[in-house]
Design a protein around this motif. Structure first.
Motif, mmCIF file in Angstrom:
data_model
loop_
_atom_site.group_PDB
_atom_site.id
_atom_site.type_symbol
_atom_site.label_atom_id
_atom_site.label_comp_id
_atom_site.label_asym_id
_atom_site.label_seq_id
_atom_site.Cartn_x
_atom_site.Cartn_y
_atom_site.Cartn_z
ATOM 1 N N PRO A 82 0.822 -1.214 0.000
ATOM 2 C CA PRO A 82 0.000 0.000 0.000
ATOM 3 C C PRO A 82 0.860 1.269 0.000
ATOM 4 O O PRO A 82 1.989 1.253 0.486
ATOM 5 N N GLU A 83 0.315 2.331 -0.569
ATOM 6 C CA GLU A 83 1.105 3.559 -0.708
ATOM 7 C C GLU A 83 1.554 4.131 0.639
ATOM 8 O O GLU A 83 2.620 4.738 0.733
ATOM 9 N N GLU A 84 0.734 3.887 1.713
ATOM 10 C CA GLU A 84 1.151 4.402 3.027
ATOM 11 C C GLU A 84 2.473 3.767 3.447
ATOM 12 O O GLU A 84 3.268 4.372 4.156
ATOM 13 N N LEU A 275 7.248 12.963 -17.176
ATOM 14 C CA LEU A 275 8.083 12.527 -16.050
ATOM 15 C C LEU A 275 9.354 11.804 -16.499
ATOM 16 O O LEU A 275 10.341 11.763 -15.777
ATOM 17 N N GLY A 276 9.336 11.267 -17.682
ATOM 18 C CA GLY A 276 10.509 10.556 -18.194
ATOM 19 C C GLY A 276 11.701 11.455 -18.488
ATOM 20 O O GLY A 276 12.781 10.974 -18.829
ATOM 21 N N PHE A 277 11.521 12.781 -18.324
ATOM 22 C CA PHE A 277 12.604 13.725 -18.659
ATOM 23 C C PHE A 277 13.100 14.526 -17.465
ATOM 24 O O PHE A 277 13.959 15.384 -17.619
ATOM 25 N N HIS A 296 10.349 10.672 -11.634
ATOM 26 C CA HIS A 296 9.217 9.768 -11.816
ATOM 27 C C HIS A 296 9.168 8.686 -10.735
ATOM 28 O O HIS A 296 10.160 8.420 -10.049
ATOM 29 N N GLY A 297 7.990 8.076 -10.626
ATOM 30 C CA GLY A 297 7.829 6.964 -9.702
ATOM 31 C C GLY A 297 8.111 5.653 -10.436
ATOM 32 O O GLY A 297 8.834 5.633 -11.447
ATOM 33 N N SER A 298 7.512 4.586 -9.945
ATOM 34 C CA SER A 298 7.826 3.269 -10.487
ATOM 35 C C SER A 298 6.995 2.930 -11.729
ATOM 36 O O SER A 298 7.231 1.900 -12.354
ATOM 37 N N ALA A 299 6.047 3.809 -12.075
ATOM 38 C CA ALA A 299 5.225 3.638 -13.297
ATOM 39 C C ALA A 299 4.831 2.192 -13.554
ATOM 40 O O ALA A 299 5.217 1.606 -14.570
ATOM 41 N N PRO A 300 4.055 1.564 -12.653
ATOM 42 C CA PRO A 300 3.739 0.133 -12.818
ATOM 43 C C PRO A 300 3.070 -0.191 -14.151
ATOM 44 O O PRO A 300 3.189 -1.306 -14.642
ATOM 45 N N ASP A 301 2.384 0.809 -14.746
ATOM 46 C CA ASP A 301 1.679 0.526 -16.016
ATOM 47 C C ASP A 301 2.623 0.156 -17.156
ATOM 48 O O ASP A 301 2.230 -0.559 -18.074
ATOM 49 N N ILE A 302 3.874 0.635 -17.083
ATOM 50 C CA ILE A 302 4.787 0.295 -18.193
ATOM 51 C C ILE A 302 5.956 -0.571 -17.715
ATOM 52 O O ILE A 302 6.845 -0.898 -18.488
ATOM 53 N N ILE A 307 10.196 -0.323 -21.962
ATOM 54 C CA ILE A 307 9.921 0.870 -22.791
ATOM 55 C C ILE A 307 10.035 2.166 -22.002
ATOM 56 O O ILE A 307 9.753 3.234 -22.528
ATOM 57 N N ALA A 308 10.430 2.082 -20.717
ATOM 58 C CA ALA A 308 10.547 3.323 -19.921
ATOM 59 C C ALA A 308 11.632 4.209 -20.516
ATOM 60 O O ALA A 308 12.656 3.718 -20.995
ATOM 61 N N ASN A 309 11.399 5.492 -20.452
ATOM 62 C CA ASN A 309 12.391 6.449 -20.947
ATOM 63 C C ASN A 309 13.470 6.642 -19.865
ATOM 64 O O ASN A 309 13.155 7.088 -18.770
ATOM 65 N N PRO A 310 14.716 6.337 -20.160
ATOM 66 C CA PRO A 310 15.754 6.491 -19.132
ATOM 67 C C PRO A 310 16.325 7.895 -19.059
ATOM 68 O O PRO A 310 17.274 8.140 -18.309
#
Ligand code: ATP
Length: 375
Positions: A82-84, A275-277, A296-302, A307-310
């Motif tokens: 959980p985010e908490e 956020l990728g920049f 950026h955070g952990s971007a679970p969707d990608i 394909i995450a932008n480093p």
């Protein structure tokens, strides 16, 4: 030859994917730039939470204190913890533990990156946000109370709706004179060092937050009076948010209390193309290590798709190298990223391309090595 000891928390989601490219570029430039380094990876974050019930060990801060710098990918994965739990996990523990009070977020758009404004042009924008990161509303003070709790009796009596509610929550911001002073002072020093407009803009809201922001404003006026070579101004946070979109070219250094800075820097990430920049550094004045992390955070969707932008992580690497005194390597990494993004041959999906995280890292490594060798 300098040897830097770097602690790496690659974390969750896209964290390990972008950190792998940071390591690739670091390894590529170190030799040609003439420095050595040693990395130690710490598997803290949600993966650690699953096994141990907490996101980092109890002596985590002590372990990290032996390093010259910390590089953090991203921590958090709502599918696992959980985010908490992750919210108070390694990031805040490290920021508070090492007194990393200055969160530095440069806003210098990269030509070639998706850019949201019709005007000004990306090359007209170059400012840095200095966010106070240890005080304000994020100190965690407060609680939830029944309105008849004697601790909140005075508050419950203030307005009818308070007393009529099932619960009252207090979230108290703490602003100390010394805490405001050190971050504002750092913003003025940054304005002096930068080849910019020598202007510091303070994000405030004293008309509504009459205690904390009044103290902030008093300290700001005092520090400004000691830096006559730098222009200064204050802007209420609401008006300043509009200015970030309508006139971002008018900014040079923006100094903001924690909450305002948090929000403003996501707004400025939008100016960078997403956020990728957006890179960032958490700096301390103590002898403890500073921490470097993409915004950026952990971007679970990608996550897991490669394909995450480093870019944000690689620009963050450039900030860490500069902090470690490796100016040639820092400049080469930043210019290498700019070159690859401007050329446009290698683009991750957030830039409208189909390149992988690894393709971008590889391209930046090649460009950065060439730039170090030409330096
Ligand atoms: P947190 O709460 O940890 O700040 P968040 O959910 O607010 O995280 P991110 O995890 O940073 O925000 O991601 C927001 C969205 O931005 C993601 O869903 C993803 O689509 C996009 N994004 C973030 N980082 C990147 C990246 N490096 N490359 C491409 N897209 C990204």
């Amino acid at each position: 030859m300098a040897k830097h000891r770097i602690a790496v928390i690659d974390g969750d989601g896209i964290g390990p994917e972008v950190v792998a490219e940071v390591m690739r570029v670091l390894e590529a430039v170190a030799g040609p730039a003439g420095f050595e380094y040693e990395t130690t990876f710490f598997p803290w974050g949600c993966r650690y939470y699953v096994e141990h019930g907490h996101t980092m060990p109890a002596d985590g801060i002590e372990i990290l204190s032996r390093y010259d710098a910390i590089f953090l990918g991203a921590v958090g994965d709502p599918r696992i913890a959980p985010e908490e739990v992750t919210g108070v996990g390694p990031v805040l523990a490290i920021r508070f533990g090492f007194d990393q009070y200055a969160n530095i977020r440069p806003v210098k758009p990269l030509p070639g990156a998706p850019y949201p404004l019709a005007r000004p042009t990306p090359d007209e924008i170059d400012f840095t946000v200095v966010r106070e990161a240890t005080e304000g509303i994020y100190v965690g003070l407060g609680g939830r109370f029944a309105p008849d709790d004697p601790q909140v009796a005075e508050i419950a009596a203030m307005r009818k709706i308070f007393g009529r509610s099932k619960e009252l929550a207090l979230q108290t911001g703490v602003y100390s004179e010394a805490g405001c002073r050190r971050v504002i002072e750092r913003a003025f020093r940054l304005a002096e060092e930068r080849d910019g407009k020598r202007l510091v803009t303070s994000a405030t809201k004293a008309n509504a937050m009459k205690h904390g922001m009044a103290l902030w404003n008093d300290v700001f006026a005092d520090v400004a009076s000691k830096h006559p070579d730098v222009r200064s101004e204050w802007n209420n946070i609401d008006a300043l948010s509009m200015r970030f979109v309508l006139k971002p070219e008018s900014l040079d250094v923006v100094v903001a209390p924690n909450l305002f800075g948090d929000i403003l820097t996501d707004l400025s990430a939008a100016l960078l193309g997403g956020l990728g920049f957006a890179p960032s550094a958490n700096l301390t004045d103590s002898h403890f290590p500073s921490m470097f992390e993409p915004c950026h955070g952990s971007a679970p969707d990608i996550a897991g798709k490669g394909i995450a932008n480093p870019t944000a992580a690689l620009l963050t690497l450039a900030m860490m190298l500069e902090h470690l005194g490796e100016d040639v390597a820092a400049r080469a990494v930043e210019d290498g990223v700019r070159e690859v993004v401007a050329r446009g041959a290698v683009r991750t999906p957030d830039m409208g391309g189909s390149a992988s995280t690894e393709d971008m890292g590889q391209a930046v490594a090649e460009a950065a090595v060439r730039l170090v060798e030409c330096a």
